[in-house]
Write a protein that holds these residues in place. Structure first.
Motif, PDB file in Angstrom:
ATOM      1  N   VAL A  54     -39.630 -33.926  10.620  1.00 45.43           N
ATOM      2  CA  VAL A  54     -39.852 -32.517  10.405  1.00 45.43           C
ATOM      3  C   VAL A  54     -39.922 -31.820  11.750  1.00 45.43           C
ATOM      4  CG1 VAL A  54     -41.403 -30.819   9.404  1.00 45.43           C
ATOM      5  CG2 VAL A  54     -41.145 -33.035   8.318  1.00 45.43           C
ATOM      6  N   GLY A  55     -39.319 -30.668  11.890  1.00 47.84           N
ATOM      7  CA  GLY A  55     -39.307 -29.956  13.164  1.00 47.84           C
ATOM      8  C   GLY A  55     -40.668 -29.422  13.530  1.00 47.84           C
ATOM      9  N   PHE A  68     -39.311 -34.843  22.682  1.00 46.92           N
ATOM     10  CA  PHE A  68     -38.401 -33.702  22.859  1.00 46.92           C
ATOM     11  C   PHE A  68     -37.285 -33.778  21.834  1.00 46.92           C
ATOM     12  CE2 PHE A  68     -36.373 -37.118  25.075  1.00 46.92           C
ATOM     13  CZ  PHE A  68     -35.021 -36.825  25.180  1.00 46.92           C
ATOM     14  N   ASP A  69     -36.728 -32.620  21.538  1.00 41.65           N
ATOM     15  CA  ASP A  69     -35.471 -32.539  20.796  1.00 41.65           C
ATOM     16  C   ASP A  69     -34.346 -32.468  21.819  1.00 41.65           C
ATOM     17  OD1 ASP A  69     -36.444 -32.682  18.243  1.00 41.65           O
ATOM     18  OD2 ASP A  69     -36.311 -30.530  17.830  1.00 41.65           O
ATOM     19  N   PRO A  70     -33.424 -33.440  21.833  1.00 42.80           N
ATOM     20  CA  PRO A  70     -32.309 -33.372  22.777  1.00 42.80           C
ATOM     21  C   PRO A  70     -31.478 -32.108  22.583  1.00 42.80           C
ATOM     22  CG  PRO A  70     -32.480 -35.564  21.822  1.00 42.80           C
ATOM     23  CD  PRO A  70     -33.415 -34.682  21.031  1.00 42.80           C
ATOM     24  N   ARG A  71     -30.697 -31.775  23.575  1.00 44.97           N
ATOM     25  CA  ARG A  71     -29.851 -30.581  23.470  1.00 44.97           C
ATOM     26  C   ARG A  71     -28.995 -30.651  22.205  1.00 44.97           C
ATOM     27  NH1 ARG A  71     -25.898 -29.319  27.939  1.00 44.97           N
ATOM     28  NH2 ARG A  71     -27.793 -29.346  29.200  1.00 44.97           N
ATOM     29  N   GLY A  72     -28.943 -29.529  21.522  1.00 45.28           N
ATOM     30  CA  GLY A  72     -28.183 -29.459  20.280  1.00 45.28           C
ATOM     31  C   GLY A  72     -28.974 -29.789  19.038  1.00 45.28           C
ATOM     32  N   VAL A  73     -30.181 -30.354  19.207  1.00 43.52           N
ATOM     33  CA  VAL A  73     -30.938 -30.899  18.078  1.00 43.52           C
ATOM     34  C   VAL A  73     -32.146 -30.022  17.737  1.00 43.52           C
ATOM     35  CG1 VAL A  73     -32.318 -32.863  17.269  1.00 43.52           C
ATOM     36  CG2 VAL A  73     -30.255 -33.258  18.642  1.00 43.52           C
ATOM     37  N   GLY A  74     -32.369 -29.832  16.450  1.00 35.89           N
ATOM     38  CA  GLY A  74     -33.631 -29.308  15.939  1.00 35.89           C
ATOM     39  C   GLY A  74     -34.073 -28.006  16.558  1.00 35.89           C
ATOM     40  N   GLN A  75     -35.252 -28.036  17.221  1.00 33.32           N
ATOM     41  CA  GLN A  75     -35.833 -26.826  17.778  1.00 33.32           C
ATOM     42  C   GLN A  75     -35.342 -26.522  19.192  1.00 33.32           C
ATOM     43  OE1 GLN A  75     -37.503 -24.814  15.872  1.00 33.32           O
ATOM     44  NE2 GLN A  75     -37.281 -26.277  14.197  1.00 33.32           N
ATOM     45  N   THR A 135     -24.203 -26.860  14.893  1.00 38.93           N
ATOM     46  CA  THR A 135     -23.857 -27.338  13.560  1.00 38.93           C
ATOM     47  C   THR A 135     -22.359 -27.211  13.378  1.00 38.93           C
ATOM     48  OG1 THR A 135     -24.209 -27.109  11.177  1.00 38.93           O
ATOM     49  CG2 THR A 135     -24.232 -25.077  12.482  1.00 38.93           C
ATOM     50  N   CYS A 136     -21.789 -28.157  12.649  1.00 41.17           N
ATOM     51  CA  CYS A 136     -20.360 -28.094  12.348  1.00 41.17           C
ATOM     52  C   CYS A 136     -20.077 -27.163  11.178  1.00 41.17           C
ATOM     53  CB  CYS A 136     -19.828 -29.494  12.029  1.00 41.17           C
ATOM     54  SG  CYS A 136     -19.904 -30.648  13.413  1.00 41.17           S
ATOM     55  N   GLY A 137     -21.117 -26.832  10.397  1.00 42.95           N
ATOM     56  CA  GLY A 137     -20.915 -25.979   9.238  1.00 42.95           C
ATOM     57  C   GLY A 137     -19.991 -26.597   8.208  1.00 42.95           C
ATOM     58  N   LEU A 138     -20.173 -27.903   7.953  1.00 45.16           N
ATOM     59  CA  LEU A 138     -19.318 -28.593   6.991  1.00 45.16           C
ATOM     60  C   LEU A 138     -19.597 -28.105   5.579  1.00 45.16           C
ATOM     61  CD1 LEU A 138     -19.652 -32.212   8.425  1.00 45.16           C
ATOM     62  CD2 LEU A 138     -17.855 -30.525   8.881  1.00 45.16           C
ATOM     63  N   THR A 139     -18.588 -28.194   4.728  1.00 45.49           N
ATOM     64  CA  THR A 139     -18.729 -27.740   3.350  1.00 45.49           C
ATOM     65  C   THR A 139     -18.220 -28.810   2.399  1.00 45.49           C
ATOM     66  OG1 THR A 139     -16.554 -26.677   3.409  1.00 45.49           O
ATOM     67  CG2 THR A 139     -18.455 -25.316   4.003  1.00 45.49           C
ATOM     68  N   PRO A 176     -33.333 -41.374  -0.901  1.00 49.26           N
ATOM     69  CA  PRO A 176     -33.751 -40.253  -0.045  1.00 49.26           C
ATOM     70  C   PRO A 176     -32.655 -39.878   0.955  1.00 49.26           C
ATOM     71  CG  PRO A 176     -35.440 -41.980  -0.132  1.00 49.26           C
ATOM     72  CD  PRO A 176     -34.214 -42.548  -0.765  1.00 49.26           C
ATOM     73  N   VAL A 177     -32.422 -38.591   1.082  1.00 45.27           N
ATOM     74  CA  VAL A 177     -31.477 -38.090   2.087  1.00 45.27           C
ATOM     75  C   VAL A 177     -32.144 -36.928   2.817  1.00 45.27           C
ATOM     76  CG1 VAL A 177     -29.422 -38.772   0.794  1.00 45.27           C
ATOM     77  CG2 VAL A 177     -30.391 -36.495   0.440  1.00 45.27           C
ATOM     78  N   PRO A 178     -31.712 -36.640   4.028  1.00 46.79           N
ATOM     79  CA  PRO A 178     -32.305 -35.527   4.776  1.00 46.79           C
ATOM     80  C   PRO A 178     -31.976 -34.188   4.131  1.00 46.79           C
ATOM     81  CG  PRO A 178     -30.986 -36.952   6.197  1.00 46.79           C
ATOM     82  CD  PRO A 178     -30.672 -37.323   4.797  1.00 46.79           C
ATOM     83  N   PRO A 179     -32.759 -33.151   4.420  1.00 50.67           N
ATOM     84  CA  PRO A 179     -32.389 -31.801   3.990  1.00 50.67           C
ATOM     85  C   PRO A 179     -31.012 -31.447   4.552  1.00 50.67           C
ATOM     86  CG  PRO A 179     -34.627 -31.834   4.879  1.00 50.67           C
ATOM     87  CD  PRO A 179     -34.032 -33.177   5.174  1.00 50.67           C
ATOM     88  N   PRO A 180     -30.228 -30.645   3.838  1.00 54.25           N
ATOM     89  CA  PRO A 180     -28.858 -30.359   4.276  1.00 54.25           C
ATOM     90  C   PRO A 180     -28.744 -29.835   5.699  1.00 54.25           C
ATOM     91  CG  PRO A 180     -29.184 -29.612   2.029  1.00 54.25           C
ATOM     92  CD  PRO A 180     -30.533 -30.051   2.519  1.00 54.25           C
ATOM     93  N   ASP A 181     -29.627 -28.909   6.096  1.00 51.05           N
ATOM     94  CA  ASP A 181     -29.530 -28.351   7.445  1.00 51.05           C
ATOM     95  C   ASP A 181     -29.781 -29.425   8.494  1.00 51.05           C
ATOM     96  OD1 ASP A 181     -28.981 -25.911   6.372  1.00 51.05           O
ATOM     97  OD2 ASP A 181     -30.951 -25.034   6.765  1.00 51.05           O
ATOM     98  N   GLN A 182     -30.747 -30.298   8.230  1.00 51.12           N
ATOM     99  CA  GLN A 182     -31.044 -31.355   9.192  1.00 51.12           C
ATOM    100  C   GLN A 182     -29.896 -32.352   9.262  1.00 51.12           C
ATOM    101  OE1 GLN A 182     -34.732 -33.506   8.636  1.00 51.12           O
ATOM    102  NE2 GLN A 182     -33.985 -35.193   9.886  1.00 51.12           N
ATOM    103  N   TYR A 183     -29.348 -32.700   8.124  1.00 46.51           N
ATOM    104  CA  TYR A 183     -28.223 -33.633   8.112  1.00 46.51           C
ATOM    105  C   TYR A 183     -27.053 -33.063   8.909  1.00 46.51           C
ATOM    106  CZ  TYR A 183     -23.903 -35.720   6.559  1.00 46.51           C
ATOM    107  OH  TYR A 183     -22.661 -36.280   6.547  1.00 46.51           O
TER     108      TYR A 183
END
Length: 451
Positions: free
Chosen positions: A11-12, A107-114, A119-123, A312-319
């Motif tokens: 969780v962020g 820490f959250d690495p660059r590009g990650v979380g907070q 995001t790739c914005g996959l659909t 169990p799978v991660p929330p979509p935004d986190q995935y």
């Protein structure tokens, strides 16, 4: 890549203060859990150019400042996993004698979380976690994988930050964290992909490391890195599956998967041909013994035609965020093969040699269509007198044989743990291994050992 490719449900944590003061980070209680402090620092977007991005950091200070040695930075795996809550989720498992000597920093690495995210914005189906790994179709057909890989590469290169997501930049970011904390040297504990980050950091900044624990390493071959890590999943699955097969055979009356390990293996192979999701879910289940019951029940239900248990799978935004950073890092660090036929031939060979993973580790990914060359050469890891390694003998994601390649590069002592699963130190290892790493962090005792 997911020791690397594991999707961790973290969780962020958001800092209440977005800026860094002149004398260091401006700490405040983390939103959502005040057992940690959080802050944000700025680092260069491009260490050879302009722009700034934010990094979210966290800490739990030692309760005994009189015995404090320094900072123990917790480097997460992935690439793409959050590390902001790691002082709580991982650090607080550690024994008191370690906690008395270190401030735990995450820490959250660059590009990650907070941190500044991508995001790739996959659909559609491209966004489903089952496609986190490139499982071939029936008979090893990779037609659908080719089309998906091309779509993902196109989607993931829309964000300009993506070009700057690399392992070497993460190592540079870690040095910015060190500076912001006012520390002359860092100790750190890297797990999975975090071991490669840690090895790159010790190579780039050898005079800035104190005590380094690398837990569950893969082959750092600079010609292959993430491409080679994915290939090694086939070996890891073969190393680890016998643990699950023996466990399930002992519970044949409960799950009906077979009363010998060989029978369980045959049941799995037959089921996987008709239930493709079984392969993806089983590979994740091999990461820890605690997930064996869910996997066995999934196989039992799939075989009987009963309702399947929820995986169990991660929330979509986190995935999406995790997958985006995973792809960016792997594709930016090294050039991957471009020929589709190269992957098709490799999948066919791999299916025969490693039937458990059915060609997935050799399959085509977005990196085959990545439009950018590597921004700089991958790091050739150099020996370090500051490192202690620990590795389980039966790790599905970072197999022991690949960990030996890291040991060779670092010329570091290795604690070899007779256990299965991914992650050893106070995770899926044993007491002997835990004690060896603790002695190193507390007393500096650095020895190879079979546990």
């Amino acid at each position: 890549m997911r020791r690397l490719l594991s999707i961790t449900l973290l969780v962020g944590c958001v800092s209440a203060t977005p800026a860094m003061a002149d004398n260091g980070p401006d700490w405040a209680p983390c939103a959502g859990d005040q057992r940690q402090e959080c802050a944000t620092i700025e680092v260069p977007l491009d260490y050879r150019g302009d722009g700034r991005i934010r990094l979210a950091i966290s800490r739990i200070r030692t309760a005994k400042p009189e015995t404090r040695r320094g900072v123990l930075l917790l480097i997460p795996g992935g690439p793409g996993n959050s590390g902001l809550y790691r002082p709580l989720t991982h650090g607080m498992r550690l024994p008191r004698e370690v906690l008395d000597r270190y401030d735990l920093v995450g820490f959250d690495p660059r590009g990650v979380g907070q941190s500044t995210p991508i995001t790739c914005g996959l659909t559609g189906d491209d966004a489903h976690p089952r496609n986190f790994q490139a499982w071939p179709g029936p008979g090893g057909d990779i037609t659908a994988n080719i089309a998906r890989a091309e779509r993902v590469a196109k989607a993931c290169t829309r964000d300009p930050l993506v070009r700057h997501i690399t392992t070497r930049n993460e190592a540079r970011d870690i040095d910015q964290i060190r500076r912001a904390l006012g520390e002359r040297k860092l100790s750190y504990w890297g797990v999975s992909y975090g071991t490669y980050v840690g090895a790159v950091y010790s190579t780039m900044f050898p005079d800035r490391v104190d005590r380094v624990v690398l837990d569950s390493s893969d082959d750092p071959d600079p010609r292959r890195v993430a491409y080679g890590w994915v290939n090694n999943f086939a070996i890891g699955a073969e190393d680890r599956f016998p643990d699950f097969a023996a466990w399930a055979a002992q519970r044949a009356n409960t799950y009906g998967l077979g009363d010998t390990p060989a029978a369980v293996r045959q049941t799995y192979l037959e089921l996987a041909e008709t239930q493709p999701d079984v392969r993806a879910y089983l590979f994740q289940a091999l990461y820890a013994d605690t997930t064996f019951p869910l996997m066995a029940e999934f196989m039992r239900a799939a075989r009987a035609g009963d309702p399947l248990p929820t995986i169990p799978v991660p929330p979509p935004d986190q995935y999406q965020n995790t997958y985006s950073v995973l792809i960016a890092t792997g594709c930016n660090d090294v050039a991957w093969p471009r020929s589709v036929s190269t992957y098709a031939k490799a999948v066919a060979r791999d299916r025969l040699e490693y039937p458990l993973t059915a060609g997935m580790p050799q399959n085509i990914t977005a990196c085959a269509f990545w439009p950018y060359p590597p921004a700089e050469p991958a790091t050739r890891v150099k020996p370090s007198p500051k490192v202690l390694m620990i590795q389980n003998l039966r790790d599905p994601a970072t197999p022991y044989s690949a960990g030996l390649k890291m040991r060779e590069a670092l010329t570091a002592p290795l604690v070899s743990v007779n256990a299965g699963g991914h992650g050893a130190y106070f995770a899926n290892g044993n007491a002997c291994g835990n004690e060896a790493v603790t002695a190193f962090l507390v007393h500096g005792t650095r020895v190879s050992k079979d546990c």
